[in-house]
Enzyme design. Structure first.
Site, PDB file in Angstrom:
ATOM      1  N   CYS A  32       0.814  -1.217   0.000  1.00 32.21           N
ATOM      2  CA  CYS A  32       0.000   0.000   0.000  1.00 32.21           C
ATOM      3  C   CYS A  32       0.843   1.261   0.000  1.00 32.21           C
ATOM      4  CB  CYS A  32      -0.860   0.047   1.263  1.00 32.21           C
ATOM      5  SG  CYS A  32      -2.214  -1.111   1.250  1.00 32.21           S
ATOM      6  N   CYS A  66      -5.879   1.520  -2.557  1.00 33.35           N
ATOM      7  CA  CYS A  66      -5.070   2.735  -2.788  1.00 33.35           C
ATOM      8  C   CYS A  66      -4.337   2.673  -4.127  1.00 33.35           C
ATOM      9  CB  CYS A  66      -4.087   2.946  -1.649  1.00 33.35           C
ATOM     10  SG  CYS A  66      -2.861   1.638  -1.478  1.00 33.35           S
TER      11      CYS A  66
HETATM   12 ZN   LIG Z   1      -3.876   0.110   0.144  1.00 29.71          ZN
END
Ligand SMILES: [Zn+2]
Length: 189
Positions: A32, A66
């Site tokens: 992430c 994300c």
């Molecule tokens: Zn993420």
């Protein structure tokens, strides 16, 4: 960047760190951006990478939330990252740094500005941080002579080393070493 700094960025989903590093989660196999809204994993499950590519090569998959695979390209951050990597490789040779900047065509002033925006401190402050950490370690863990430690820390004279050490810690290197050894002794007893 220090790991504690990255950890804090993840815990606070700090968007300013996006593009500067990624964190991967060992238990899920996902990586992430620092700003990802997913619940932050436990500290011991986290791994840090400076590029999405490195995370993928290590076998982690991008996060769907994300979209860590679609890293926005930010030239300023990219330049700051290059400077940081260079400092970490060559921090003991201050002159090398100036020459490298010349080679890539950035002035020292621009480099300092880019770097400070990305990491909150100037390249010189960062170099000093690495230096003090390393010389402290050598004073604490080795019996090397102080003059040798000064050279390993990238200082070209003992007096320069003393001045620097004192300004950073308020102590002379010898006194610092004595105290550190005393502390060690005490924890052993
Ligand atoms: Zn993420």
């Amino acid at each position: 960047m220090r790991e504690s700094q990255m950890l804090k960025a993840v815990m606070t989903s700090d968007t300013r760190y996006d593009g500067l590093f990624f964190y991967a989660v060992k238990s899920t196999g996902i990586f992430c951006r620092p700003s990802c809204k997913s619940r932050p994993p436990k500290e011991e499950n986290m791994l840090f990478f400076y590029t999405a590519n490195e995370a993928q090569q290590a076998g982690f998959r991008p996060c769907k939330r994300c979209r860590s695979d679609l890293a926005a390209y930010d030239p300023a951050k990219e330049a700051a990252l290059k400077i940081r990597k260079f400092i970490e490789d060559k921090w003991t040779e201050k002159m090398m740094f100036v020459e490298e900047l010349r080679r890539v065509g950035i002035s020292q002033r621009t480099a300092a500005k880019l770097f400070k925006e990305a990491y909150g401190l100037t390249p010189n402050e960062y170099i000093n941080e690495l230096r003090i950490k390393e010389v402290k370690r050598l004073l604490e863990e080795t019996t090397e002579k102080i003059i040798d430690i000064a050279y390993s820390g990238g200082f070209n004279s003992l007096s320069a080393f003393y001045r620097f050490f004192k300004s950073q810690t308020g102590q002379a290197p010898g006194a610092y070493r004595k105290e550190a050894q005393k502390r060690k002794q005490e924890t052993k007893e």
